[in-house]
Write an enzyme that holds these catalytic residues in place. Structure first.
Site, PDB file in Angstrom:
ATOM      1  N   LEU A  70      74.570  34.320 -27.245  1.00  0.00           N
ATOM      2  CA  LEU A  70      74.710  35.748 -27.538  1.00  0.00           C
ATOM      3  C   LEU A  70      74.211  36.109 -28.932  1.00  0.00           C
ATOM      4  O   LEU A  70      74.272  37.267 -29.333  1.00  0.00           O
ATOM      5  CB  LEU A  70      76.169  36.189 -27.355  1.00  0.00           C
ATOM      6  CG  LEU A  70      76.685  36.096 -25.910  1.00  0.00           C
ATOM      7  CD1 LEU A  70      78.162  36.467 -25.843  1.00  0.00           C
ATOM      8  CD2 LEU A  70      75.867  36.987 -24.982  1.00  0.00           C
ATOM      9  N   LYS A  71      73.724  35.125 -29.671  1.00  0.00           N
ATOM     10  CA  LYS A  71      73.031  35.351 -30.945  1.00  0.00           C
ATOM     11  C   LYS A  71      73.800  36.318 -31.854  1.00  0.00           C
ATOM     12  O   LYS A  71      73.288  37.355 -32.275  1.00  0.00           O
ATOM     13  CB  LYS A  71      71.612  35.866 -30.689  1.00  0.00           C
ATOM     14  CG  LYS A  71      70.760  34.941 -29.828  1.00  0.00           C
ATOM     15  CD  LYS A  71      69.381  35.538 -29.571  1.00  0.00           C
ATOM     16  CE  LYS A  71      68.507  34.603 -28.749  1.00  0.00           C
ATOM     17  NZ  LYS A  71      68.974  34.451 -27.339  1.00  0.00           N
ATOM     18  N   PHE A  72      74.999  35.947 -32.209  1.00  0.00           N
ATOM     19  CA  PHE A  72      75.844  36.827 -33.015  1.00  0.00           C
ATOM     20  C   PHE A  72      75.219  37.104 -34.382  1.00  0.00           C
ATOM     21  O   PHE A  72      74.741  36.202 -35.063  1.00  0.00           O
ATOM     22  CB  PHE A  72      77.229  36.203 -33.188  1.00  0.00           C
ATOM     23  CG  PHE A  72      77.963  36.016 -31.898  1.00  0.00           C
ATOM     24  CD1 PHE A  72      78.292  37.108 -31.110  1.00  0.00           C
ATOM     25  CD2 PHE A  72      78.314  34.749 -31.455  1.00  0.00           C
ATOM     26  CE1 PHE A  72      78.968  36.947 -29.907  1.00  0.00           C
ATOM     27  CE2 PHE A  72      78.987  34.572 -30.259  1.00  0.00           C
ATOM     28  CZ  PHE A  72      79.313  35.670 -29.485  1.00  0.00           C
ATOM     29  N   ILE A  75      78.552  41.406 -39.884  1.00  0.00           N
ATOM     30  CA  ILE A  75      79.144  41.043 -41.169  1.00  0.00           C
ATOM     31  C   ILE A  75      79.946  39.752 -40.990  1.00  0.00           C
ATOM     32  O   ILE A  75      80.419  39.449 -39.892  1.00  0.00           O
ATOM     33  CB  ILE A  75      80.020  42.177 -41.734  1.00  0.00           C
ATOM     34  CG1 ILE A  75      81.211  42.465 -40.812  1.00  0.00           C
ATOM     35  CG2 ILE A  75      79.180  43.437 -41.961  1.00  0.00           C
ATOM     36  CD1 ILE A  75      82.209  43.426 -41.411  1.00  0.00           C
ATOM     37  N   ALA A  77      82.963  38.679 -41.605  1.00  0.00           N
ATOM     38  CA  ALA A  77      84.320  38.731 -41.053  1.00  0.00           C
ATOM     39  C   ALA A  77      84.303  38.938 -39.543  1.00  0.00           C
ATOM     40  O   ALA A  77      85.107  38.339 -38.810  1.00  0.00           O
ATOM     41  CB  ALA A  77      85.120  39.841 -41.731  1.00  0.00           C
ATOM     42  N   THR A  78      83.398  39.781 -39.068  1.00  0.00           N
ATOM     43  CA  THR A  78      83.318  40.050 -37.630  1.00  0.00           C
ATOM     44  C   THR A  78      82.846  38.824 -36.867  1.00  0.00           C
ATOM     45  O   THR A  78      83.407  38.462 -35.823  1.00  0.00           O
ATOM     46  CB  THR A  78      82.381  41.239 -37.371  1.00  0.00           C
ATOM     47  OG1 THR A  78      82.930  42.409 -37.988  1.00  0.00           O
ATOM     48  CG2 THR A  78      82.206  41.489 -35.885  1.00  0.00           C
ATOM     49  N   THR A 124      61.187  32.108 -29.707  1.00  0.00           N
ATOM     50  CA  THR A 124      59.974  31.480 -29.170  1.00  0.00           C
ATOM     51  C   THR A 124      58.978  32.502 -28.641  1.00  0.00           C
ATOM     52  O   THR A 124      57.830  32.158 -28.362  1.00  0.00           O
ATOM     53  CB  THR A 124      60.331  30.488 -28.051  1.00  0.00           C
ATOM     54  OG1 THR A 124      61.215  31.120 -27.114  1.00  0.00           O
ATOM     55  CG2 THR A 124      61.014  29.255 -28.622  1.00  0.00           C
ATOM     56  N   ARG A 215      62.614  30.037 -16.171  1.00  0.00           N
ATOM     57  CA  ARG A 215      61.698  30.457 -15.117  1.00  0.00           C
ATOM     58  C   ARG A 215      61.009  29.324 -14.368  1.00  0.00           C
ATOM     59  O   ARG A 215      60.822  29.442 -13.144  1.00  0.00           O
ATOM     60  CB  ARG A 215      60.668  31.433 -15.704  1.00  0.00           C
ATOM     61  CG  ARG A 215      61.232  32.830 -15.868  1.00  0.00           C
ATOM     62  CD  ARG A 215      60.356  33.742 -16.696  1.00  0.00           C
ATOM     63  NE  ARG A 215      60.499  33.456 -18.123  1.00  0.00           N
ATOM     64  CZ  ARG A 215      60.082  34.277 -19.084  1.00  0.00           C
ATOM     65  NH1 ARG A 215      59.497  35.429 -18.761  1.00  0.00           N
ATOM     66  NH2 ARG A 215      60.251  33.964 -20.349  1.00  0.00           N
TER      67      ARG A 215
END
EC number: 4.1.1.23
Length: 243
Positions: A70-72, A75, A77-78, A124, A215
């Site tokens: 999910l590539k967080f 900030i 803290a979040t 990529t 794929r």
């Protein structure tokens, strides 16, 4: 704290990108692939379905490893709060963006389980012109290695990066750092949106711990057979320093 690479069996080095719209489709793919795939990546499309954690739980109950992609990026803290909660789930890999040292340090400190955090370096699907358009007029490999070293210094466990950069990353970071390579094309480039692609054997020989394939399996006439063929390539290319 940098956690060591996961002790993956050869058949766990193949991660299938479960890019489907919902729970039923996801489980149908897991059943269809059977024993040919033991590790699944679940990403944003499933999140938008509202069934994300139902799929995660179903995979865990089938004794499959799970990669939360999910590539967080937020900030510190979040992101820390998110990682703290997510590390309580049966997750093997999780991605965070590798653009902010403070955020990476907070994420690493919040990881309370066995989950390995992977920093996203350069997607990529991007090449040098894409980086230049963002004000980064450098070769992707140079940016990737720089971000890998920064992630390692911040306590992150590894990176997700093109197989084209696996060798330079491994030489820069040493053996105790996880490298996961997406954009793998077993039959060579196919003209899709992935720019920096390599084959199975090259990625593993250059130091990848695991590869992500979507794929080439999903669009195959016989997906289970396609996955089994990739597993055979992996077994033939086992890298001694990772086993």
């Amino acid at each position: 704290m940098n956690r060591p690479p996961l002790p993956l069996a050869a058949h766990e080095r193949l991660i299938f990108a479960l890019d489907v719209p919902g729970h039923d489709e996801a489980i149908a793919w897991v059943d269809r692939l059977g024993e040919s795939v033991a590790f699944y990546k679940i990403g944003m499309e499933l999140l938008a379905s509202g069934e994300y954690f139902h799929v995660l739980d179903a995979l865990a109950k089938r004794n499959k490893r799970v990669f939360v992609d999910l590539k967080f990026f937020d900030i510190p803290a979040t992101v820390a709060g998110t990682i703290r909660r997510l590390s309580q789930w049966p997750v093997s890999y999780c991605t965070v963006h590798g653009w902010h040292a403070g955020m990476l340090e907070a994420a690493a400190a919040a990881n309370q389980g066995d989950m390995r955090l992977l920093a996203v370096t350069v997607l990529t699907s991007m090449g040098r012109p894409d980086l230049a358009a963002m004000g980064i007029d450098r070769e992707p490999v140079d940016v990737v290695v720089e971000r890998a070293l920064a992630a390692q210094a911040a306590g992150i466990d590894g990176v997700i990066a093109s197989g084209q950069e696996a060798g330079p990353i491994r030489r820069a970071t040493g053996p105790a750092f996880s490298i996961v390579c997406p954009g793998i094309r077993p039959g060579g480039p196919v003209g899709d949106d992935q720019q920096r692609t390599v084959g199975v054997a090259q990625a593993l020989a250059d130091g990848a711990d695991a590869i992500v394939v979507g794929r080439p399996i999903r669009l195959a006439n016989d997906p289970a057979a396609a996955a089994a063929a990739i597993q055979a390539e992996i077994r033939a290319a086992v890298v001694p320093h990772r086993d």
